[in-house]
Design an enzyme around this catalytic site. Sequence first.
Site, PDB file in Angstrom:
ATOM      1  N   PRO A   9       0.788  -1.225   0.000  1.00  0.00           N
ATOM      2  CA  PRO A   9       0.000   0.000   0.000  1.00  0.00           C
ATOM      3  C   PRO A   9       0.829   1.289   0.000  1.00  0.00           C
ATOM      4  O   PRO A   9       1.860   1.367   0.666  1.00  0.00           O
ATOM      5  CB  PRO A   9      -0.832  -0.086   1.290  1.00  0.00           C
ATOM      6  CG  PRO A   9      -0.183  -1.135   2.113  1.00  0.00           C
ATOM      7  CD  PRO A   9       0.482  -2.079   1.154  1.00  0.00           C
ATOM      8  N   ASN A  10       0.338   2.236  -0.768  1.00  0.00           N
ATOM      9  CA  ASN A  10       0.885   3.600  -0.862  1.00  0.00           C
ATOM     10  C   ASN A  10       2.204   3.687  -1.624  1.00  0.00           C
ATOM     11  O   ASN A  10       2.712   4.785  -1.846  1.00  0.00           O
ATOM     12  CB  ASN A  10       1.034   4.237   0.536  1.00  0.00           C
ATOM     13  CG  ASN A  10      -0.296   4.331   1.235  1.00  0.00           C
ATOM     14  OD1 ASN A  10      -1.246   4.880   0.671  1.00  0.00           O
ATOM     15  ND2 ASN A  10      -0.416   3.782   2.421  1.00  0.00           N
ATOM     16  N   ARG A  17       4.412  10.984  -2.081  1.00  0.00           N
ATOM     17  CA  ARG A  17       4.324  10.815  -0.630  1.00  0.00           C
ATOM     18  C   ARG A  17       5.678  11.079   0.044  1.00  0.00           C
ATOM     19  O   ARG A  17       6.724  10.604  -0.406  1.00  0.00           O
ATOM     20  CB  ARG A  17       3.815   9.412  -0.269  1.00  0.00           C
ATOM     21  CG  ARG A  17       4.825   8.313  -0.492  1.00  0.00           C
ATOM     22  CD  ARG A  17       4.301   6.932  -0.168  1.00  0.00           C
ATOM     23  NE  ARG A  17       4.066   6.695   1.229  1.00  0.00           N
ATOM     24  CZ  ARG A  17       4.252   5.506   1.829  1.00  0.00           C
ATOM     25  NH1 ARG A  17       4.685   4.464   1.148  1.00  0.00           N
ATOM     26  NH2 ARG A  17       3.997   5.359   3.105  1.00  0.00           N
ATOM     27  N   TYR A  22      10.963   8.872   1.188  1.00  0.00           N
ATOM     28  CA  TYR A  22      10.880   7.914   0.075  1.00  0.00           C
ATOM     29  C   TYR A  22      11.456   8.436  -1.248  1.00  0.00           C
ATOM     30  O   TYR A  22      11.447   7.699  -2.236  1.00  0.00           O
ATOM     31  CB  TYR A  22       9.415   7.484  -0.120  1.00  0.00           C
ATOM     32  CG  TYR A  22       8.812   6.919   1.138  1.00  0.00           C
ATOM     33  CD1 TYR A  22       9.339   5.758   1.714  1.00  0.00           C
ATOM     34  CD2 TYR A  22       7.746   7.549   1.786  1.00  0.00           C
ATOM     35  CE1 TYR A  22       8.810   5.236   2.893  1.00  0.00           C
ATOM     36  CE2 TYR A  22       7.208   7.036   2.963  1.00  0.00           C
ATOM     37  CZ  TYR A  22       7.751   5.882   3.510  1.00  0.00           C
ATOM     38  OH  TYR A  22       7.233   5.369   4.672  1.00  0.00           O
ATOM     39  N   ASN A  73       8.194  -5.322  -0.738  1.00  0.00           N
ATOM     40  CA  ASN A  73       8.080  -4.203   0.187  1.00  0.00           C
ATOM     41  C   ASN A  73       6.601  -4.129   0.556  1.00  0.00           C
ATOM     42  O   ASN A  73       5.808  -3.583  -0.201  1.00  0.00           O
ATOM     43  CB  ASN A  73       8.543  -2.899  -0.471  1.00  0.00           C
ATOM     44  CG  ASN A  73       8.452  -1.729   0.507  1.00  0.00           C
ATOM     45  OD1 ASN A  73       7.858  -1.845   1.580  1.00  0.00           O
ATOM     46  ND2 ASN A  73       9.030  -0.600   0.123  1.00  0.00           N
ATOM     47  N   ALA A  76       3.062  -0.579   4.851  1.00  0.00           N
ATOM     48  CA  ALA A  76       2.593  -0.625   6.241  1.00  0.00           C
ATOM     49  C   ALA A  76       2.180  -2.028   6.672  1.00  0.00           C
ATOM     50  O   ALA A  76       2.195  -2.334   7.868  1.00  0.00           O
ATOM     51  CB  ALA A  76       1.430   0.348   6.420  1.00  0.00           C
ATOM     52  N   GLU A  97      13.055  -8.933   1.839  1.00  0.00           N
ATOM     53  CA  GLU A  97      12.260  -7.797   2.334  1.00  0.00           C
ATOM     54  C   GLU A  97      13.019  -6.505   2.037  1.00  0.00           C
ATOM     55  O   GLU A  97      14.198  -6.404   2.379  1.00  0.00           O
ATOM     56  CB  GLU A  97      12.080  -7.962   3.850  1.00  0.00           C
ATOM     57  CG  GLU A  97      11.449  -6.773   4.545  1.00  0.00           C
ATOM     58  CD  GLU A  97      11.545  -6.873   6.081  1.00  0.00           C
ATOM     59  OE1 GLU A  97      12.366  -7.682   6.591  1.00  0.00           O
ATOM     60  OE2 GLU A  97      10.823  -6.117   6.747  1.00  0.00           O
ATOM     61  N   HIS A  99      12.872  -2.157   2.245  1.00  0.00           N
ATOM     62  CA  HIS A  99      12.234  -0.889   2.642  1.00  0.00           C
ATOM     63  C   HIS A  99      13.076   0.252   2.109  1.00  0.00           C
ATOM     64  O   HIS A  99      14.310   0.234   2.258  1.00  0.00           O
ATOM     65  CB  HIS A  99      12.102  -0.788   4.164  1.00  0.00           C
ATOM     66  CG  HIS A  99      11.257  -1.876   4.720  1.00  0.00           C
ATOM     67  ND1 HIS A  99       9.898  -1.899   4.570  1.00  0.00           N
ATOM     68  CD2 HIS A  99      11.602  -3.021   5.352  1.00  0.00           C
ATOM     69  CE1 HIS A  99       9.424  -3.007   5.103  1.00  0.00           C
ATOM     70  NE2 HIS A  99      10.439  -3.710   5.576  1.00  0.00           N
ATOM     71  N   ARG A 106      13.017   4.919  12.582  1.00  0.00           N
ATOM     72  CA  ARG A 106      11.740   5.630  12.589  1.00  0.00           C
ATOM     73  C   ARG A 106      10.893   5.245  13.817  1.00  0.00           C
ATOM     74  O   ARG A 106      11.421   4.801  14.811  1.00  0.00           O
ATOM     75  CB  ARG A 106      11.036   5.395  11.249  1.00  0.00           C
ATOM     76  CG  ARG A 106      11.876   5.938  10.070  1.00  0.00           C
ATOM     77  CD  ARG A 106      11.197   5.750   8.745  1.00  0.00           C
ATOM     78  NE  ARG A 106       9.966   6.524   8.679  1.00  0.00           N
ATOM     79  CZ  ARG A 106       9.041   6.353   7.727  1.00  0.00           C
ATOM     80  NH1 ARG A 106       9.223   5.444   6.788  1.00  0.00           N
ATOM     81  NH2 ARG A 106       7.950   7.092   7.727  1.00  0.00           N
TER      82      ARG A 106
HETATM   83  C1  DQA Z   1       8.212   1.349   3.902  1.00  0.00           C
HETATM   84  C2  DQA Z   1       8.262   1.619   5.399  1.00  0.00           C
HETATM   85  C3  DQA Z   1       6.910   1.354   6.031  1.00  0.00           C
HETATM   86  O1  DQA Z   1       6.972   1.609   7.434  1.00  0.00           O
HETATM   87  C4  DQA Z   1       5.861   2.267   5.427  1.00  0.00           C
HETATM   88  O2  DQA Z   1       4.599   1.994   5.980  1.00  0.00           O
HETATM   89  C5  DQA Z   1       5.834   2.199   3.942  1.00  0.00           C
HETATM   90  C6  DQA Z   1       7.106   2.128   3.224  1.00  0.00           C
HETATM   91  C7  DQA Z   1       9.532   1.709   3.203  1.00  0.00           C
HETATM   92  O3  DQA Z   1       9.680   1.358   2.035  1.00  0.00           O
HETATM   93  O4  DQA Z   1      10.400   2.366   3.790  1.00  0.00           O
HETATM   94  O5  DQA Z   1       4.788   2.271   3.320  1.00  0.00           O
HETATM   95  O6  DQA Z   1       7.994  -0.037   3.704  1.00  0.00           O
END
Ligand code: DQA
Length: 144
Positions: A9-10, A17, A22, A73, A76, A97, A99, A106
Amino acid sequence: MKILIINGPNLNMLGIREPGHYGKETYADLVKKIESYCSDKGIDCECYQSNHEGCLVDKIQEAYGNTDGIVINPGAYTHTSVAILDAVKSVSIPTVEVHISKVEEREDFRQISYIRLAAVKTITGHGTDGYLEAIDFLTENYKK
Ligand code: DQA
């Protein structure tokens, strides 16, 4: 070698964003970067993004038997989803994984990662290059 790259998501909002966390690259830029990297190396790749937990589970299940590695990735859902963890465990496909941000620096709620329990490697805080490092790791260690 077939690699599936999954974004949760997102991550479709990359470039818009929170650029401080990011960066400025868009999701389309990221897909282009991954596709051209893989094509240069002769790797068959597919990029998938969804904002929906069940769709991410479906996509992981569909990879069973036809995919050599997953880069994920989960956004959230990293911090909440036992369903995505169980899906990765179910298919037994080596999974990295990734990020984009340095999650360990964070908020407290970002310090839990369910997916990490099934991941062969975790890469954080390397921006979108982290996806390419994950692809390298999978090709170096699980090449078919
Ligand atoms: C994320 C880190 C997560 O905490 C966050 O909710 C994201 C992006 C990252 O790529 O740094 O959506 O996975």
